[in-house]
Scaffold this active site. Structure first.
Site, short mmCIF file in Angstrom:
data_model
loop_
_atom_site.label_atom_id
_atom_site.label_comp_id
_atom_site.label_asym_id
_atom_site.label_seq_id
_atom_site.Cartn_x
_atom_site.Cartn_y
_atom_site.Cartn_z
N GLU A 154 22.84 -65.78 -19.51
CA GLU A 154 22.08 -65.26 -18.37
C GLU A 154 22.94 -64.59 -17.29
OE1 GLU A 154 18.17 -68.16 -18.60
OE2 GLU A 154 19.53 -68.38 -16.91
N GLU A 189 16.31 -69.53 -25.40
CA GLU A 189 15.72 -70.56 -24.56
C GLU A 189 14.26 -70.24 -24.32
OE1 GLU A 189 17.65 -71.32 -20.81
OE2 GLU A 189 19.66 -71.27 -21.68
#
Length: 453
Positions: free
Chosen positions: A170, A354
């Site tokens: 991320e 995720e």
């Protein structure tokens, strides 16, 4: 409660995984000669974590590896995504490897392999060594070179058995929340002066990917946090604000990997990124799969004229929310996947690295009937099936998270786990969603065998 599966079946070859990150579960922050990270520094700031909790001992997973491997194995997943903290393996972010710590992860990898589970390490899940941040952190190009050196150290220790790698987790959140508005470590408030961190993280990924492949890695990627951006209205101002946000959160991080170029920032009055000759070529050839984390859509409207940001984040109307207040809209994942594949015909295989949700749950040990989580996961799997039916190539699905954990600045107030953790005792208790995911994987395996794959 009976939870229906998608009317469109998922392909039998879809792989299944579950994920955690080191700082959120390990504890033992000073064990084996570990150094400090920007998250150690963040937690030490009074009031930085909403409930005053710390990551010590978190789930105590550094000392309870055997127990946690058994929980992973009990799900029947194909792979386990975990992270190896830079500050533990190479304290200070330079110099020789911390052999005691690397040996710990070597034993952990062996434990997974013995249970037939593919290890998928993430080399950077936000734990930048404090010394590197003091030298400029991700604002400095030198950090990319140091990260590649760290990747080489890790692969020297476990690369003979690990072939699937994530480099960086991320990067958008590091840029936007870590350096832009300061909600996360390193808690800088630079607004658009944070943008060089975009390029340096992507460059770090590319250089680390080269080091990993040189050591025999078969699959290397990073994972971007993506959101489907919804305009808050149909005015020109709302549409323009949504376009700016989509560029900054999504396309600034996807386009260099998938198209070899950055979006034009100058049209928004922002400076170009610090790209040197050869950088974009390295980034564009750096990923064997496209890792994607997805939790929720984001509704965006025109900003107040006095706001320094050119957009306003708005509630998404007419949808339920998670314990975090995040809107639940599974079709947003489908639509994002379909649009990404449409814009990038040569898109590599997608890994959903995720997907999950937090909901209010008891803090003490005990069985949790988390029907809301089961509904969330089931509906998002249905959305993936719908995207795949439209030609999107998704090869793996990963639930966040195996365990309830230390949820960054939200401490212990948000529980994402398939397994409940009592943070006072460390007792782990599988939730109803753990059983549901195990059964979903088992059904997929039976389908796989029935199809002869």
């Amino acid at each position: 409660m009976v939870h229906s599966q998608s009317a469109i079946p998922l392909p039998a070859q879809l792989r299944w995984s579950v994920a955690t990150s080191a700082f959120q579960i390990e504890g033992s922050r000073r064990a084996d000669g570990s150094g400090r990270s920007i998250w150690d520094d963040f937690v030490d700031r009074p009031g930085a974590v909403v409930d005053g909790s710390t990551a010590e001992p978190a789930c105590d997973s550094y000392r309870r590896t055997t127990e946690d491997i058994e929980l992973v194995a009990g799900l029947g997943v194909d792979a386990y995504r975990f992270s190896i903290p830079w500050s533990r393996v190479q304290p200070g972010g330079s110099g020789p490897v911390n052999r005691a710590a690397l040996d710990h992860y070597s034993r952990f990898v062996d434990g997974l392999l013995q249970r037939g589970i593919t290890p998928q390490p993430t080399l950077y899940h936000w734990e930048l060594p404090s010394e590197i941040e003091a030298d400029g952190g991700w604002l400095s190009r030198d950090t990319a070179a140091r990260f590649a050196d760290y990747a080489a150290l890790v692969t020297d220790g476990i690369g003979d058995r690990v072939h699937d790698w994530y480099t960086i987790n991320e990067p958008a959140m590091t840029t936007l929340q870590g350096y832009g508005i300061g909600d996360l470590a390193p808690a800088r408030r630079l607004l658009f002066d944070a943008l060089p961190t975009v390029h340096h993280q992507l460059l770090a990924h590319a250089w680390a990917a080269s080091a990993l492949r040189a050591a025999g890695a078969r699959r290397v990627g990073l994972t971007n946090n993506h959101t489907q951006v919804l305009p808050g209205g149909d005015t020109d101002a709302d549409l323009a604000a949504a376009h700016v946000y989509d560029t900054l959160h999504n396309r600034l991080f996807s386009e260099p990997l998938l198209a070899g170029t950055y979006p034009d920032l100058e049209v928004f009055g922002l400076p170009a990124l610090p790209v040197l000759d050869g950088d974009l070529e390295s980034i564009a050839s750096s990923t064997d799969f496209y890792g994607m984390n997805f939790y929720n859509p984001t509704t965006v409207g025109a900003a107040d004229p006095d706001d320094p940001l050119p957009f306003a984040l708005l509630p998404t109307p007419d949808v339920p929310t998670t314990g975090f207040g995040w809107p639940i809209m599974p079709e947003a994942l489908r639509d994002f996947l379909v649009d990404l594949a449409r814009r990038h015909p040569n898109l590599p295989p997608i890994v959903i690295a995720e997907n999950g949700a937090s909901f209010p749950e008891p803090s003490t040990a005990g069985r949790v009937e988390d029907d809301e989580r089961i509904g969330f996961l089931s509906a998002h799997l249905a959305a993936i099936a719908e995207a795949m039916a439209q030609g999107v190539q998704v090869e793996e699905y990963t639930v966040w998270s195996l365990l309830d954990n230390f949820e960054w600045a939200d401490g212990h107030t948000q529980r994402f786990g398939l397994v409940h953790v009592d943070f006072q005792t460390g007792i782990r208790t599988p939730k109803a969603s753990y059983d549901w995911y195990r059964d979903r994987i088992r059904a997929s395996r039976e389908n796989r065998r029935g199809s002869g794959r």
